[in-house]
Design a protein around this motif. Structure first.
Motif, PDB file in Angstrom:
ATOM      1  N   MET A  33      -5.500  -5.661  -1.221  1.00 19.68           N
ATOM      2  CA  MET A  33      -5.172  -6.708  -2.177  1.00 19.68           C
ATOM      3  C   MET A  33      -4.333  -6.134  -3.312  1.00 19.68           C
ATOM      4  SD  MET A  33      -6.585  -9.323  -0.841  1.00 19.68           S
ATOM      5  CE  MET A  33      -6.305 -10.484  -2.188  1.00 19.68           C
ATOM      6  N   SER A  34      -3.427  -6.950  -3.790  1.00 20.04           N
ATOM      7  CA  SER A  34      -2.545  -6.510  -4.867  1.00 20.04           C
ATOM      8  C   SER A  34      -2.352  -7.628  -5.877  1.00 20.04           C
ATOM      9  CB  SER A  34      -1.180  -6.101  -4.313  1.00 20.04           C
ATOM     10  OG  SER A  34      -1.278  -5.043  -3.399  1.00 20.04           O
ATOM     11  N   TRP A  35      -1.996  -7.215  -7.070  1.00 21.87           N
ATOM     12  CA  TRP A  35      -1.521  -8.129  -8.106  1.00 21.87           C
ATOM     13  C   TRP A  35      -0.055  -7.801  -8.379  1.00 21.87           C
ATOM     14  CZ3 TRP A  35      -4.036 -12.284  -9.996  1.00 21.87           C
ATOM     15  CH2 TRP A  35      -5.426 -12.346  -9.833  1.00 21.87           C
ATOM     16  N   TYR A  36       0.757  -8.838  -8.385  1.00 19.83           N
ATOM     17  CA  TYR A  36       2.156  -8.737  -8.751  1.00 19.83           C
ATOM     18  C   TYR A  36       2.381  -9.626  -9.971  1.00 19.83           C
ATOM     19  CZ  TYR A  36       3.461  -6.600  -4.251  1.00 19.83           C
ATOM     20  OH  TYR A  36       3.609  -5.757  -3.171  1.00 19.83           O
ATOM     21  N   ARG A  37       3.510  -9.405 -10.622  1.00 17.71           N
ATOM     22  CA  ARG A  37       3.889 -10.306 -11.708  1.00 17.71           C
ATOM     23  C   ARG A  37       5.390 -10.548 -11.668  1.00 17.71           C
ATOM     24  NH1 ARG A  37       2.603  -6.398 -16.959  1.00 17.71           N
ATOM     25  NH2 ARG A  37       4.373  -4.959 -16.697  1.00 17.71           N
ATOM     26  N   GLN A  38       5.764 -11.677 -12.224  1.00 16.60           N
ATOM     27  CA  GLN A  38       7.182 -12.043 -12.210  1.00 16.60           C
ATOM     28  C   GLN A  38       7.542 -12.792 -13.479  1.00 16.60           C
ATOM     29  OE1 GLN A  38       8.420 -14.454  -8.843  1.00 16.60           O
ATOM     30  NE2 GLN A  38      10.496 -13.628  -8.973  1.00 16.60           N
ATOM     31  N   THR A  68      -7.170  -2.631 -14.895  1.00 17.29           N
ATOM     32  CA  THR A  68      -8.060  -2.145 -13.849  1.00 17.29           C
ATOM     33  C   THR A  68      -8.200  -3.195 -12.764  1.00 17.29           C
ATOM     34  OG1 THR A  68      -9.322  -0.828 -15.444  1.00 17.29           O
ATOM     35  CG2 THR A  68     -10.350  -1.253 -13.314  1.00 17.29           C
ATOM     36  N   ILE A  69      -7.907  -2.806 -11.529  1.00 16.42           N
ATOM     37  CA  ILE A  69      -8.097  -3.698 -10.392  1.00 16.42           C
ATOM     38  C   ILE A  69      -9.428  -3.370  -9.724  1.00 16.42           C
ATOM     39  CG2 ILE A  69      -6.835  -2.200  -8.775  1.00 16.42           C
ATOM     40  CD1 ILE A  69      -5.759  -4.785  -7.449  1.00 16.42           C
ATOM     41  N   TYR A  94       0.571 -12.964  -9.660  1.00 20.54           N
ATOM     42  CA  TYR A  94       0.291 -13.427  -8.307  1.00 20.54           C
ATOM     43  C   TYR A  94      -0.640 -12.467  -7.581  1.00 20.54           C
ATOM     44  CZ  TYR A  94       4.425 -16.390  -8.928  1.00 20.54           C
ATOM     45  OH  TYR A  94       5.343 -17.305  -9.381  1.00 20.54           O
ATOM     46  N   CYS A  95      -1.490 -13.029  -6.780  1.00 14.23           N
ATOM     47  CA  CYS A  95      -2.388 -12.286  -5.913  1.00 14.23           C
ATOM     48  C   CYS A  95      -1.759 -12.194  -4.524  1.00 14.23           C
ATOM     49  CB  CYS A  95      -3.715 -13.049  -5.857  1.00 14.23           C
ATOM     50  SG  CYS A  95      -4.976 -12.328  -4.832  1.00 14.23           S
ATOM     51  N   ASN A  96      -1.909 -11.038  -3.874  1.00 17.51           N
ATOM     52  CA  ASN A  96      -1.315 -10.822  -2.552  1.00 17.51           C
ATOM     53  C   ASN A  96      -2.297 -10.114  -1.633  1.00 17.51           C
ATOM     54  OD1 ASN A  96       0.395  -8.431  -0.946  1.00 17.51           O
ATOM     55  ND2 ASN A  96       1.234 -10.480  -0.732  1.00 17.51           N
ATOM     56  N   ALA A  97      -2.272 -10.501  -0.368  1.00 15.32           N
ATOM     57  CA  ALA A  97      -3.150  -9.887   0.632  1.00 15.32           C
ATOM     58  C   ALA A  97      -2.330  -9.444   1.832  1.00 15.32           C
ATOM     59  CB  ALA A  97      -4.221 -10.876   1.080  1.00 15.32           C
ATOM     60  N   VAL A  98      -2.511  -8.205   2.255  1.00 15.52           N
ATOM     61  CA  VAL A  98      -1.826  -7.680   3.438  1.00 15.52           C
ATOM     62  C   VAL A  98      -2.811  -6.823   4.233  1.00 15.52           C
ATOM     63  CG1 VAL A  98       0.472  -7.664   2.402  1.00 15.52           C
ATOM     64  CG2 VAL A  98      -0.980  -5.635   2.225  1.00 15.52           C
ATOM     65  N   THR A  99      -2.480  -6.667   5.516  1.00 12.11           N
ATOM     66  CA  THR A  99      -3.278  -5.805   6.359  1.00 12.11           C
ATOM     67  C   THR A  99      -2.362  -5.026   7.282  1.00 12.11           C
ATOM     68  OG1 THR A  99      -5.045  -5.746   8.010  1.00 12.11           O
ATOM     69  CG2 THR A  99      -3.608  -7.665   8.034  1.00 12.11           C
ATOM     70  N   ARG A 100      -2.792  -3.839   7.701  1.00 12.75           N
ATOM     71  CA  ARG A 100      -1.955  -3.014   8.563  1.00 12.75           C
ATOM     72  C   ARG A 100      -1.921  -3.534   9.992  1.00 12.75           C
ATOM     73  NH1 ARG A 100      -3.744   3.196   7.013  1.00 12.75           N
ATOM     74  NH2 ARG A 100      -3.056   3.172   4.839  1.00 12.75           N
ATOM     75  N   THR A 101      -2.924  -4.292  10.373  1.00 15.81           N
ATOM     76  CA  THR A 101      -3.082  -4.645  11.788  1.00 15.81           C
ATOM     77  C   THR A 101      -2.295  -5.880  12.194  1.00 15.81           C
ATOM     78  OG1 THR A 101      -5.085  -5.877  11.267  1.00 15.81           O
ATOM     79  CG2 THR A 101      -5.350  -3.574  11.879  1.00 15.81           C
TER      80      THR A 101
END
Length: 117
Positions: A33-38, A68-69, A94-101
């Motif tokens: 999970m990540s947080w981005y901003r724009q 802190t995440i 923004y919240c982001n979700a990624v996976t390697r699979t």
């Protein structure tokens, strides 16, 4: 699939906010999970990310030591604690979700953070 951010708002410089991102519709504990901003007119930038287990975190140099995440896999939620906020932290987060699979790449709708006196 849904990622729903909350916790944004108006805060004075030096203040704090805690953003939350509630996930549903996918196996949250398998995703980084990540947080981005724009900022309007600028590219979206990575703020912080956390591994699927929560053991590994990474921060942009501009927020390291202030943000802190964290995540709670039991609640399918990721958080961003933001302290010592500066006017330059003003952005849509923004919240982001990624996976390697899989090629999945999920985004939330964003939450506005405004740092101003």
């Amino acid at each position: 699939v849904q990622l729903v951010e909350s916790g944004g708002g108006l805060v004075q410089p030096g203040g704090s906010l805690r953003l939350s991102c509630a996930a549903s519709g996918f196996t949250f504990s398998s995703y980084s999970m990540s947080w981005y901003r724009q900022v309007l007119g600028k590219e979206r930038e990575l703020v912080a990310r956390i591994s699927s287990t929560g053991r590994i975190t990474d921060y942009a140099a501009t927020v390291s030591g202030r943000f802190t995440i964290s995540r709670d896999n039991a609640k399918n939620t990721v958080y961003l604690q933001m302290n010592s906020l500066k006017p330059e932290d003003t952005a849509v987060y923004y919240c982001n979700a990624v996976t390697r699979t899989t090629p999945d790449n999920y985004w939330g709708q964003g939450t506005q953070v405004t740092v101003s006196s």
